[in-house]
Design an enzyme around this catalytic site. Structure first.
Site, short mmCIF file in Angstrom:
data_model
loop_
_atom_site.label_atom_id
_atom_site.label_comp_id
_atom_site.label_asym_id
_atom_site.label_seq_id
_atom_site.Cartn_x
_atom_site.Cartn_y
_atom_site.Cartn_z
N THR A 131 27.39 17.19 -15.39
CA THR A 131 26.04 16.34 -16.00
C THR A 131 26.52 14.94 -15.99
OG1 THR A 131 25.20 15.96 -18.35
CG2 THR A 131 27.36 16.99 -18.20
N ASP A 132 25.65 13.93 -16.09
CA ASP A 132 25.76 12.75 -16.53
C ASP A 132 26.45 12.20 -17.62
OD1 ASP A 132 23.63 12.94 -17.89
OD2 ASP A 132 22.44 11.45 -17.02
N GLU A 133 26.42 13.17 -18.57
CA GLU A 133 26.68 13.04 -20.07
C GLU A 133 28.24 12.72 -20.10
OE1 GLU A 133 25.11 15.25 -23.22
OE2 GLU A 133 23.08 15.19 -22.27
N TYR A 157 29.79 18.91 -26.19
CA TYR A 157 29.13 19.47 -24.91
C TYR A 157 29.81 18.41 -23.71
CZ TYR A 157 25.88 19.53 -21.01
OH TYR A 157 25.35 19.72 -19.77
N LYS A 161 32.11 19.72 -20.63
CA LYS A 161 32.05 19.41 -19.17
C LYS A 161 32.90 18.22 -18.56
CE LYS A 161 28.71 21.04 -17.29
NZ LYS A 161 28.67 22.32 -16.59
P1 NAD Z 1 20.81 27.03 -19.59
O1 NAD Z 1 21.40 26.83 -21.00
O2 NAD Z 1 19.42 26.92 -19.17
O3 NAD Z 1 21.66 28.00 -18.77
C1 NAD Z 1 23.01 28.39 -18.80
C2 NAD Z 1 23.15 29.93 -18.41
O4 NAD Z 1 24.44 30.28 -18.04
C3 NAD Z 1 22.53 31.00 -18.95
O5 NAD Z 1 21.70 31.81 -18.17
C4 NAD Z 1 23.61 31.73 -19.69
O6 NAD Z 1 23.25 33.04 -19.81
C5 NAD Z 1 24.74 31.42 -18.81
N1 NAD Z 1 26.07 31.78 -19.29
C6 NAD Z 1 26.28 30.97 -20.62
N2 NAD Z 1 27.65 31.38 -20.98
C7 NAD Z 1 28.16 32.26 -19.79
C8 NAD Z 1 29.21 32.74 -19.53
N3 NAD Z 1 30.52 32.63 -20.62
N4 NAD Z 1 29.46 33.66 -18.64
C9 NAD Z 1 28.36 33.85 -17.88
N5 NAD Z 1 27.03 33.07 -17.78
C10 NAD Z 1 27.00 32.34 -19.13
O7 NAD Z 1 21.56 25.56 -18.89
P2 NAD Z 1 20.83 24.64 -17.67
O8 NAD Z 1 20.28 23.59 -18.19
O9 NAD Z 1 20.24 25.59 -16.61
O10 NAD Z 1 22.13 24.06 -17.07
C11 NAD Z 1 22.81 24.75 -15.96
C12 NAD Z 1 24.13 23.90 -15.62
O11 NAD Z 1 23.64 22.41 -15.34
C13 NAD Z 1 24.89 23.56 -16.73
O12 NAD Z 1 26.33 23.71 -16.22
C14 NAD Z 1 24.89 22.31 -17.40
O13 NAD Z 1 25.88 21.61 -17.98
C15 NAD Z 1 24.37 21.55 -16.01
N6 NAD Z 1 23.43 20.47 -16.26
C16 NAD Z 1 22.26 20.78 -17.01
C17 NAD Z 1 21.22 19.78 -17.26
C18 NAD Z 1 19.95 19.72 -17.56
O14 NAD Z 1 19.12 18.74 -17.92
N7 NAD Z 1 19.46 20.80 -18.40
C19 NAD Z 1 21.56 18.41 -16.34
C20 NAD Z 1 22.67 17.94 -15.61
C21 NAD Z 1 23.53 19.11 -15.69
O1 DAU Z 2 21.78 14.21 -19.14
C1 DAU Z 2 21.90 15.51 -18.91
C2 DAU Z 2 21.92 16.56 -19.87
O2 DAU Z 2 20.56 16.52 -20.36
C3 DAU Z 2 22.28 17.88 -19.74
O3 DAU Z 2 23.57 17.93 -19.37
C4 DAU Z 2 22.19 18.79 -21.01
O4 DAU Z 2 22.52 19.88 -20.57
C5 DAU Z 2 20.71 18.84 -21.39
O5 DAU Z 2 20.61 19.43 -22.37
C6 DAU Z 2 20.21 17.43 -21.55
O6 DAU Z 2 20.69 16.77 -22.68
P1 DAU Z 2 20.00 15.90 -23.84
O7 DAU Z 2 20.76 15.91 -24.94
O8 DAU Z 2 19.75 14.92 -23.13
O9 DAU Z 2 18.64 16.59 -23.76
P2 DAU Z 2 17.63 17.32 -24.87
O10 DAU Z 2 16.37 17.95 -24.25
O11 DAU Z 2 18.17 18.14 -26.14
O12 DAU Z 2 17.28 15.78 -25.57
C7 DAU Z 2 16.80 14.91 -24.90
C8 DAU Z 2 16.58 13.63 -25.81
O13 DAU Z 2 15.65 13.76 -26.78
C9 DAU Z 2 17.79 13.10 -26.58
O14 DAU Z 2 17.83 11.68 -26.39
C10 DAU Z 2 17.63 13.80 -27.75
C11 DAU Z 2 16.24 13.67 -28.11
N1 DAU Z 2 15.76 14.71 -28.79
C12 DAU Z 2 15.84 16.05 -28.50
C13 DAU Z 2 15.38 17.22 -29.18
C14 DAU Z 2 15.62 18.58 -28.77
C15 DAU Z 2 14.64 14.58 -30.12
O15 DAU Z 2 14.39 13.31 -30.15
N2 DAU Z 2 14.27 15.78 -30.71
C16 DAU Z 2 14.51 16.76 -30.17
O16 DAU Z 2 13.98 17.67 -30.96
#
Ligand code: NAD
Ligand code: DAU
Length: 351
Positions: A131-133, A157, A161
Site C-alpha cells: 500500500t501507499d500508506e 495497519y 504492511k
Molecule cells: P480485503 O480485506 O478485501 O481482503 C483480504 C483477504 O485476505 C480476505 O479474503 C481475507 O479472508 C484474506 N485473509 C485475511 N487474513 C488471512 C489469513 N491469515 N490467511 C489467509 N487469508 C487471509 O483486502 P483488499 O482491500 O482486497 O486488499 C488486498 C491487499 O491489497 C492487501 O494486502 C492490502 O494491504 C493491499 N492494498 C489494498 C488497497 C485498497 O485500497 N483496498 C490498496 C493498496 C493495497
Molecule cells: O491507500 C491505500 C489504502 O486505502 C489501503 O492500503 C487500505 O487497505 C484501504 O482500506 C484504504 O485505506 P483508507 O483508510 O484510505 O480507506 P477508507 O475507505 O477506510 O477511508 C478512505 C478515507 O475516508 C479516509 O481518509 C478515511 C475516510 N472515511 C472512511 C470511512 C470508512 C470517512 O471519512 N468515513 C468513513 O466512514
C-alpha cells in the site's frame, strides 16, 4: 510460471486478480488460498469457481506447515500475495491481528517459498501487494510518493504492511528470493467490503442511513479503479524486474467530502431521486485517530518502464461501481445477514 498461488483471492482486490488470471491464462493453474475472514467472500468468484484452471483452498497464511504443504502439493512457482487485514479503523481497535496476519503471515509465506524453491529461482517470483500508506502522509504542498520515499507509517495497519515489505526485501537480500513489491493507492470498485468509504456511502444512500465523514472531510486520497490495479499486478508480475518496487496510483486525488458528493450525485441519479436528495445524510463525526492527511502516488516508473496507464476514468469508475452495488443488493444483504459466510460450506462442503 505455471502454478500460481494467489493469497487473499476471496477478498476485494484478490477476487479481481484471480478472475483476470483465470480468464487470461488458461494454461496456468491458479490456486486461491484464503482464510475466509469476515472480508473473504467466495460469492465474489461465483462466475469462475468451476473453471478447470482454478482451485480454492481455505487456509491461514500464518500456518507455515500448511503453506509449505501447499507449495509442495501444487509445485508453486509464482506467488501473488494479497492476503491481509486491510481496514485501518479495525487496526486501531485490534493491532495484534494485523501484526499476526500481515507480518507473521507474510513471513510464513516467504519462508515456505524459500524452502520449496531451495535456491532454484529460475522463472520463480514472489509478488507482494502493498500500500501507499507505508510512506506516511503528505502535506497539500508536497509532491506525490515515489518508490524512493522513506517509509513513515502511522497506523497499526500501515506499520504492519511496512514491516511485511521490509521482510520481503530482506528475503531477497539475504536469500536471493526473486521478489517484487508494489505499493498502490486507494482502490474502489465492485465487491469491496462495505466498511470502506465508497461502498459504505453507496449502501447508506441506498438505505437512507448517515454518511459518516471523519473530521472535516478535508483528507485526500488518490483513487484507482480496481481492475486497473489488477492489470498492473499482471504486468508487473510478468514483466517487472525482481527486487524492484513499483508504485501504482490513479493520478486522481480527491478530498473525501468532494468524493462523497460525487457518490451522492451518482447514486441519487441512478435511483431516480432529485439531485441533492441524499446530501442531508452527510454527517460529520469524530476524526480517525492518526488520520493521514493526504496520499498521492507517482506511478511514472511503472508507466515509463512497463507502459501501464489507468484506463478507467474516475466518473466512469464511480458510475460502474454504484451500478454494481445497486444491481447486487443481494450481495450487500448477504453480508448484513452473515449468509455470505455460509457460501463455502454450501458450495465446497458438498464436493
Ligand atoms: P480485503 O480485506 O478485501 O481482503 C483480504 C483477504 O485476505 C480476505 O479474503 C481475507 O479472508 C484474506 N485473509 C485475511 N487474513 C488471512 C489469513 N491469515 N490467511 C489467509 N487469508 C487471509 O483486502 P483488499 O482491500 O482486497 O486488499 C488486498 C491487499 O491489497 C492487501 O494486502 C492490502 O494491504 C493491499 N492494498 C489494498 C488497497 C485498497 O485500497 N483496498 C490498496 C493498496 C493495497
Ligand atoms: O491507500 C491505500 C489504502 O486505502 C489501503 O492500503 C487500505 O487497505 C484501504 O482500506 C484504504 O485505506 P483508507 O483508510 O484510505 O480507506 P477508507 O475507505 O477506510 O477511508 C478512505 C478515507 O475516508 C479516509 O481518509 C478515511 C475516510 N472515511 C472512511 C470511512 C470508512 C470517512 O471519512 N468515513 C468513513 O466512514
Amino acid at each position: 510460471m505455471k502454478n500460481i498461488l494467489i493469497t487473499g483471492g476471496a477478498g476485494f482486490i484478490g477476487s479481481h486478480v484471480v478472475r483476470l488470471f483465470v480468464n487470461r491464462y488458461p494454461d496456468y493453474r491458479i490456486v486461491n488460498l484464503d482464510k475466509l475472514t469476515y472480508a473473504g467472500n467466495l460469492e465474489n468468484l461465483k462466475d469462475i469457481e468451476n473453471r478447470p484452471n482454478y482451485t480454492f483452498v481455505q487456509g491461514d497464511i500464518c500456518d507455515y506447515e500448511r503453506m509449505l504443504g501447499l507449495f509442495r502439493e501444487y509445485d508453486i512457482d509464482g506467488v501473488i500475495h494479497l492476503a491481509a487485514e486491510s481496514h485501518v479503523d479495525r487496526s486501531i481497535r485490534d493491532p495484534f491481528t494485523f501484526a499476526r496476519t500481515n507480518v507473521l503471515g507474510t513471513l510464513s509465506l516467504l519462508q515456505a517459498a524459500r524452502t520449496h524453491w531451495a535456491g532454484n529461482h529460475e522463472n520463480r517470483r514472489f509478488h507482494h501487494v502493498s500500500t501507499d500508506e507505508v510512506y506516511g502522509a503528505l502535506t497539500f504542498e508536497e509532491t506525490p510518493f515515489r518508490e524512493t520515499t522513506k517509509y513513515d507509517p502511522h497506523s497499526p495497519y500501515s506499520a504492519s504492511k511496512a514491516s511485511s515489505d521490509h521482510f520481503v526485501r530482506a528475503f531477497h537480500d539475504t536469500y536471493g528470493l526473486p521478489t517484487l513489491v508494489t505499493n498502490c493507492s486507494n482502490n474502489y470498485g465492485p465487491c469491496q467490503f462495505p466498511e470502506k468509504l465508497i461502498p459504505l456511502c453507496i449502501n447508506n444512500i441506498r438505505t437512507g442511513k448517515p454518511l459518516p465523514v471523519y473530521g472535516k472531510g478535508e483528507n485526500v486520497r488518490d483513487w484507482l479503479y480496481v481492475e486497473d490495479h489488477a492489470r498492473a499486478i499482471d504486468l508487473i508480475f510478468h514483466q517487472g524486474k525482481t527486487n524492484e518496487t513499483y508504485n501504482i496510483g490513479g493520478n486522481n486525488e480527491r478530498k473525501n467530502i468532494d468524493l462523497i458528493r460525487i457518490v451522492i450525485k451518482t447514486v441519487d441519479r441512478l435511483l431516480g431521486n432529485p439531485e441533492g436528495t441524499s446530501e442531508k445524510l452527510i454527517t460529520y463525526v469524530t476524526d480517525r485517530a492518526g488520520h493521514d492527511l493526504r496520499y498521492a502516488i507517482d506511478s511514472s516508473k511503472l508507466m515509463n518502464e512497463l507502459g501501464w496507464r489507468p484506463e478507467v476514468r474516475f466518473e466512469e469508475g464511480i458510475e460502474r461501481t454504484a451500478r454494481w452495488y445497486l444491481e447486487n443488493t443481494r450481495w450487500l444483504e448477504n453480508i448484513d445477514s452473515g449468509t455470505y459466510r455460509k457460501y463455502y460450506e454450501e458450495v465446497y462442503g458438498s464436493r
